[in-house]
Design an enzyme around this catalytic site. Structure first.
Site, PDB file in Angstrom:
ATOM      1  N   ASP A  53       0.827  -1.145   0.060  1.00 21.30           N
ATOM      2  CA  ASP A  53       0.075  -0.125   0.100  1.00 21.30           C
ATOM      3  C   ASP A  53       0.936   1.243   0.049  1.00 21.30           C
ATOM      4  O   ASP A  53       0.654   2.135   0.812  1.00 21.30           O
ATOM      5  CB  ASP A  53      -1.090   0.041   1.255  1.00 21.30           C
ATOM      6  CG  ASP A  53      -1.902  -1.335   1.431  1.00 21.30           C
ATOM      7  OD1 ASP A  53      -2.141  -1.761   0.430  1.00 21.30           O
ATOM      8  OD2 ASP A  53      -1.859  -1.710   2.448  1.00 21.30           O
ATOM      9  N   GLU A 219     -11.177   0.739  -3.336  1.00 22.13           N
ATOM     10  CA  GLU A 219     -10.931   1.171  -1.917  1.00 22.13           C
ATOM     11  C   GLU A 219      -9.507   2.089  -2.246  1.00 22.13           C
ATOM     12  O   GLU A 219      -9.176   2.456  -3.049  1.00 22.13           O
ATOM     13  CB  GLU A 219     -10.384  -0.083  -1.016  1.00 22.13           C
ATOM     14  CG  GLU A 219      -9.473  -1.063  -1.673  1.00 22.13           C
ATOM     15  CD  GLU A 219      -9.088  -2.506  -1.021  1.00 22.13           C
ATOM     16  OE1 GLU A 219      -9.528  -2.388   0.032  1.00 22.13           O
ATOM     17  OE2 GLU A 219      -8.239  -3.114  -1.516  1.00 22.13           O
TER      18      GLU A 219
END
Length: 543
Positions: A53, A219
């Protein structure tokens, strides 16, 4: 008097040699993976390690990156680069996770999820989510720290992937997503306003996209503004199988148009998405993202990016359909200077400095009793009692581990095991949802070596052990060779030259939202007022 002068000169020489050694250590780079090809090009991944991420920014001539860290502490790694290809790990933004009573124990898959790093009003900001508690903010004057204590910006179970935006009119916004496992909803993105300090999010949330129809599991939003458009860069389609979507609108709350701007296409890069748009000093656009390689974690790639009709196109769009595909090799970014030195995050550790290297993390908030660095050229890892509730290493907090550094490597450690009681052990471990390690233990006053393995430990898998081998030497070299596909073979040696295999080959698996890790364990059965230890002389990653 003469002795004092000689002593002073000797101590000065030692200090100089230590400084030289430290400088050499800092200049070392990986023997197993370097993204810089040395000819003006680079290869992906730029970080063959689990910096999942990733988010990145440019501040002047410097680039900074952070990544999720889940239950591993210290958390929120901070990396620095001058050219977007060569990255150095310079510190961490989170020394412990709160609540302490929760994160003092191993909390696999919990803790720090996808963060966002920004620079505003001469300060660095990181917004990060804990899916069980809410969205936090920390900040610092320098990226190296010190970082402030976390401030709860928006409380709520299942609120994840925050990203702030400071608008030109002084208004401040926060975009975020939902974790279905906690919130009970997913595949939606929302935006709300914040106070001017960005420390409190208001309850004026607006859903800006419902992705259930064709952007499933959308997301990881990242909020930007360009040419009068508000942009949300967001991954969709799943961690290992998805693509990168971009949303745009003239209004912060929408309605937003959307477009797929990168997918796997004909490339070998599965699920290319979730990351950061960065613009160089020369005006070039680049995108940093991850690729899920399972046991190796979510490794980091760098893609060229361009704008067409105010839409980003990430990677190379050879079929001219407006959706880019990732590249495996490309010309390095133009940052206004021809080249910078090769740098990679640290891997090997000589343990010659009285501090723990930045490559090491624990599986929970560290306690001072677990181990201590020394000024004597080794790290002292204590044999800590196994918690009553621990059935396998999965429940052990005092695991000293680091990320896999490449798809193939050899790790060798020189150690001295100093048991004081029967039932004490140490090991060189490959840790994930399956794990295996060389176990060096004392039983009935004698030393033994074996391989211990457990599979599906998140589902109550049990540990098995090979037939123990008697060992007469406290000083050993422990080794594991990792081949492509995560195939691990363990070895040991008494002289560092002739290595003997032990046990069976083992296939590494990822952990809970993290890649497999390698490092050390030191344990004991039962509680007493003392403990044995293992002196780790050095740990080296080679081909």
């Amino acid at each position: 008097m003469k002795f004092t002068k000689i002593t002073a000169v000797f101590l000065c020489w030692i200090a100089i040699q230590t400084a030289i050694g430290q400088e050499k250590n800092e200049k070392q780079y990986s023997q197993v993976w370097v993204a810089d090809n040395g000819d003006g090009t680079y290869k992906n991944p730029i970080l063959y390690a689990d910096y999942s991420d990733p988010d990145a920014i440019r501040v002047g001539d410097d680039y900074y990156m952070t990544a999720s860290s889940f239950n591993c502490i210290p958390g929120l790694p901070i990396l620095h680069s001058k050219d977007l290809v060569n990255w150095k790990l310079i510190g961490y933004a989170l020394s412990k996770q709160k609540p302490l009573e929760v994160f003092n124990k191993a909390q696999h898959g919990n803790g720090v999820w996808a963060p966002c790093i920004r620079y505003h009003n001469n300060e660095f900001y990181i917004y990060y989510p804990d899916p069980d508690y809410g969205i936090y903010q920390i900040k610092a004057k320098k990226a190296e720290g010190p970082w402030s204590e976390p401030v709860m910006v928006k409380e709520g179970k299942g609120l994840i992937d925050p990203t702030p935006l400071w608008d030109e009119d002084g208004k401040v916004y926060l975009a975020y997503a939902f974790a279905g496992s906690r919130a009970g909803i997913k595949s939606q993105l929302a935006v709300c306003t914040m106070n001017s300090e960005g420390t409190f999010a208001n309850n004026d949330d607006v859903m800006i996209i419902d992705g259930h129809a064709d952007e499933s599991t959308i997301e990881g939003p990242k909020f930007y503004k360009r040419n009068g458009y508000y942009y949300i860069f967001a991954p969709a389609g799943g961690v290992a199988t998805g693509w990168q979507t971009a949303l745009r609108s003239k209004s912060v709350f929408g309605p937003y148009e959307k477009k797929k701007v990168m997918d796997q296409g004909k490339s070998s890069i599965n699920g290319p998405h979730q990351g950061a748009w960065v613009q160089t000093q020369t005006g070039e656009d680049w995108f940093i993202h991850f690729q899920d390689q399972f046991a190796y974690g979510r490794v980091v790639h760098l893609q060229p990016m361009k704008w067409e009709n105010d839409w980003p196109v990430i990677g190379i769009d050879e079929d001219k359909n407006g959706t880019g595909e990732p590249v495996m090799s490309y010309k390095k970014p133009n940052v206004g200077k021809k080249s910078f030195p090769i740098e990679t995050p640290p891997e090997s550790d000589e343990f010659n400095l009285p501090k723990l290297g930045l490559q090491w993390q624990w599986h929970a908030n560290p306690q001072i009793t677990w181990g201590l660095p020394t000024a004597m050229g080794y790290y002292s890892l204590n044999c800590i009692p196994v918690p009553k509730e621990a059935a396998t290493l999965y429940d052990i907090p005092n695991l000293l581990l680091q990320k896999f550094p490449s798809n193939e490597f050899t790790a060798t450690a020189k150690i001295k095991f100093n048991p004081r009681f029967d039932g004490e052990s140490m090991g060189l471990v490959i840790m994930g949802l399956d794990y295996s390690y060389i176990c060096f233990k004392q039983e009935a006053g004698k030393l033994y070596l074996s391989q211990k393995t457990a599979k599906n430990i998140d589902k109550k898998g049990i540990e098995t052990e090979s037939t123990p081998i008697p060992i007469s030497n406290q000083n050993l070299y422990l080794q594991v060779k990792v081949k492509s596909g995560g195939i691990c073979t363990f070895y040991y040696s008494e002289n560092g030259q002739n290595f003997t295999p032990i046990g069976e080959s083992f296939t590494a698996r990822e952990g809970r939202w993290i890649g497999a890790k390698i490092g050390f364990t030191a344990l004991r059965q039962g509680i007493i007022n003392d403990a044995g230890n293992v002196a780790i002389d050095w740990f080296r990653i080679t081909k």
